[in-house]
Write a protein that holds these residues in place. Structure first.
Motif, PDB file in Angstrom:
ATOM      1  N   ARG A   1       1.027  -1.195   0.128  1.00  0.00           N
ATOM      2  CA  ARG A   1       0.133  -0.224  -0.602  1.00  0.00           C
ATOM      3  C   ARG A   1       0.778   1.189  -0.059  1.00  0.00           C
ATOM      4  O   ARG A   1       0.213   2.269   0.754  1.00  0.00           O
ATOM      5  CB  ARG A   1      -0.842   0.305   0.971  1.00  0.00           C
ATOM      6  N   ARG A   2       2.484   1.019  -0.762  1.00  0.00           N
ATOM      7  CA  ARG A   2       3.127   2.287  -0.781  1.00  0.00           C
ATOM      8  C   ARG A   2       2.229   3.573  -1.453  1.00  0.00           C
ATOM      9  O   ARG A   2       2.865   3.488  -2.651  1.00  0.00           O
ATOM     10  CB  ARG A   2       4.044   2.048  -1.145  1.00  0.00           C
ATOM     11  N   VAL A   3       1.498   4.642  -1.019  1.00  0.00           N
ATOM     12  CA  VAL A   3       0.734   5.167  -1.655  1.00  0.00           C
ATOM     13  C   VAL A   3       1.290   6.833  -0.628  1.00  0.00           C
ATOM     14  O   VAL A   3       0.649   6.869   0.363  1.00  0.00           O
ATOM     15  CB  VAL A   3      -1.181   5.172  -1.944  1.00  0.00           C
ATOM     16  N   LEU A   4       1.082   8.281  -2.112  1.00  0.00           N
ATOM     17  CA  LEU A   4       1.520   9.494  -0.966  1.00  0.00           C
ATOM     18  C   LEU A   4       0.296   9.716  -1.623  1.00  0.00           C
ATOM     19  O   LEU A   4       0.457  10.002  -2.851  1.00  0.00           O
ATOM     20  CB  LEU A   4       2.529  10.192  -0.683  1.00  0.00           C
ATOM     21  N   VAL A   5      -1.104  10.663  -1.034  1.00  0.00           N
ATOM     22  CA  VAL A   5      -1.767  11.512  -1.672  1.00  0.00           C
ATOM     23  C   VAL A   5      -1.122  12.631  -1.287  1.00  0.00           C
ATOM     24  O   VAL A   5      -1.114  13.121  -0.317  1.00  0.00           O
ATOM     25  CB  VAL A   5      -3.178  11.232  -0.852  1.00  0.00           C
ATOM     26  N   VAL A   6      -1.235  13.900  -2.257  1.00  0.00           N
ATOM     27  CA  VAL A   6      -0.928  15.045  -1.883  1.00  0.00           C
ATOM     28  C   VAL A   6      -1.554  16.374  -2.623  1.00  0.00           C
ATOM     29  O   VAL A   6      -1.916  15.913  -3.753  1.00  0.00           O
ATOM     30  CB  VAL A   6       0.051  15.196  -2.475  1.00  0.00           C
ATOM     31  N   SER A   7      -2.658  17.111  -1.561  1.00  0.00           N
ATOM     32  CA  SER A   7      -3.633  17.923  -2.231  1.00  0.00           C
ATOM     33  C   SER A   7      -3.958  19.243  -1.294  1.00  0.00           C
ATOM     34  O   SER A   7      -2.325  19.164  -0.481  1.00  0.00           O
ATOM     35  CB  SER A   7      -4.824  16.459  -1.936  1.00  0.00           C
ATOM     36  N   GLY A   8      -4.715  19.905  -1.684  1.00  0.00           N
ATOM     37  CA  GLY A   8      -4.737  20.646  -1.371  1.00  0.00           C
ATOM     38  C   GLY A   8      -4.085  21.458  -2.040  1.00  0.00           C
ATOM     39  O   GLY A   8      -3.222  21.731  -3.650  1.00  0.00           O
ATOM     40  N   GLY A   9      -4.200  22.820  -2.118  1.00  0.00           N
ATOM     41  CA  GLY A   9      -3.748  24.175  -3.352  1.00  0.00           C
ATOM     42  C   GLY A   9      -2.657  24.349  -3.705  1.00  0.00           C
ATOM     43  O   GLY A   9      -2.402  24.113  -4.607  1.00  0.00           O
TER      44      GLY A   9
END
Ligand code: KG4
Ligand code: ZN
Length: 356
Positions: free
Chosen positions: A285-293
């Motif tokens: 499950r090696r996932v990086l989620v990046v979000s925000g403006g």
């Protein structure tokens, strides 16, 4: 999963957003009224003015989203509204309007955490299983966390001072980038990204902070101070006044953005190592989620892409339109909560519960 249609309302900062979504992640209708131009002109969000504009626009924005979906409030299952964190005066407009329609149409109300909504947006685009690592970078926040469920987050680190978007906005203002015609319609962060492409990161005393700190926290005020000192020095040296830019403004933007990217990458690298040591993320499950403006920034995305490739992580960044504040992310978070039956408040209980 239960099928459902959710109306989402976002008013935590300076954007009035609304969307209608179903449980398949389909956007049935959406509308957004942005105050970015005003915010840039005023040099930041003015809470009283933001509240006034939300009040002026909210009915129209909600109706536009419903019209686009060809629906009325009668057709939806629940109303999801950002209730925290954010500017209290702004939040109150969405909360009150949401409550009003819930009472009127006897629909349940679902309170939404703005930052959780930013993270969960990634799950609209593709199925991402929990737990996963998430970096949220916006005008108000900077944090690293492990999302363990739609409502459970393990905080690994956050900013000691400014948020990255705030630092970018302040630098853009101090540099007077809004007087450059091609940047006049951009947010501070976007104008710095575009200005940086015209320069080189040669201002070498803007360095990444906290390198010796063995944690996952952030700091953006030091680099902001150094950039401000640089601007002052150049303004004095070249006798600059009015709306004229300092001669190396674009190099300064490139240096600042590069340092910010290095800092974000270094902190993410630590978080990945920590998660590995503590066995917080399974190896499949090696996932990086990046979000925000700030996640709209392609230089920052490229930096994070390198870190993820090196450490065998998959980087997931929602499309720019979904990274900045919008109604879709709130409606989607409403879907996630509605299917789990979490925080779904029936309209007759709205009076008795103090919604946070
Ligand atoms: O998530 P968001 O829309 O609102 C908050 O919740 O804060 O983020 C707004 C922030 C602003 O500071 C803006 O300057 C920044 O996101 N931003 C960017 C870019 N586009 C917007 N920062 C860097 N690069 C961009 N392209
Ligand atoms: Zn946001």
């Amino acid at each position: 999963h239960k099928s459902c249609v959710i109306l989402g309302i976002e008013t935590s900062c300076d954007d009035t957003g609304c969307a209608v979504m179903n449980n398949k992640g389909e956007i049935l209708g959406e509308a957004l009224n942005s105050q970015t131009n005003i915010t840039v002109e005023m040099g930041g969000v003015m809470p009283l003015l933001a509240k006034e504009l939300h009040e002026k626009n909210i009915e129209n924005v909600v109706n536009k989203a419903l019209e686009a979906a060809n629906m009325s409030v009668n057709d939806i299952d629940a109303v999801a509204v950002t209730t925290k964190p954010g500017i209290l005066l702004s939040l109150s407009v969405g909360k009150n309007y949401g409550k009003k329609i819930c009472r009127e149409y006897e629909k349940p109300f679902i309170p939404i955490h703005h930052m959780q909504a930013h993270t969960l947006t990634a799950r609209i685009v593709q199925p991402i299983e929990f737990p996963f690592l998430t970096l949220l970078i916006s005008g108000g926040h900077s944090l690293l966390a492990i999302a363990q469920s739609p409502v459970k987050y393990l905080l690994l680190g956050q900013s000691f001072n400014d948020a990255p978007g705030e630092a970018l906005d302040k630098l853009a203002r101090r540099l007077k980038l809004r007087f450059v015609p091609e940047f006049s319609n951009c947010s501070g962060g976007e104008s710095i990204e575009r200005a940086a492409r015209k320069g080189y990161p040669v201002v070498d005393y803007i360095v990444p902070p906290l390198l010796g700190y063995r944690d996952c926290n952030f700091s953006f005020s030091g680099m902001k101070q150094r950039a401000t000192q640089h601007i002052l020095k150049m303004e004095e040296k070249h006798d600059i006044m009015g709306s004229t830019l300092i001669p190396d403004a674009y190099d300064l933007c490139a240096s600042f953005l590069h340092t910010m990217t290095t800092h974000l990458c270094q902190r993410v690298q630590r978080a990945i190592k920590f998660a590995e040591l503590q066995k917080l993320i399974p190896s499949d499950r090696r996932v990086l989620v990046v979000s925000g403006g700030v996640a709209c920034n392609s230089y920052i995305r490229q930096g994070l892409e390198i870190v993820c490739r090196e450490l065998d992580y998959k980087l997931v960044v929602p499309p720019p339109k979904l990274c900045t504040d919008n109604g879709v992310m709130i409606a989607w978070n409403g879907v996630e909560k509605f299917r789990l039956g979490i925080d779904v408040i029936s309209s007759d209980k709205l009076e008795s519960i103090d919604i946070e």
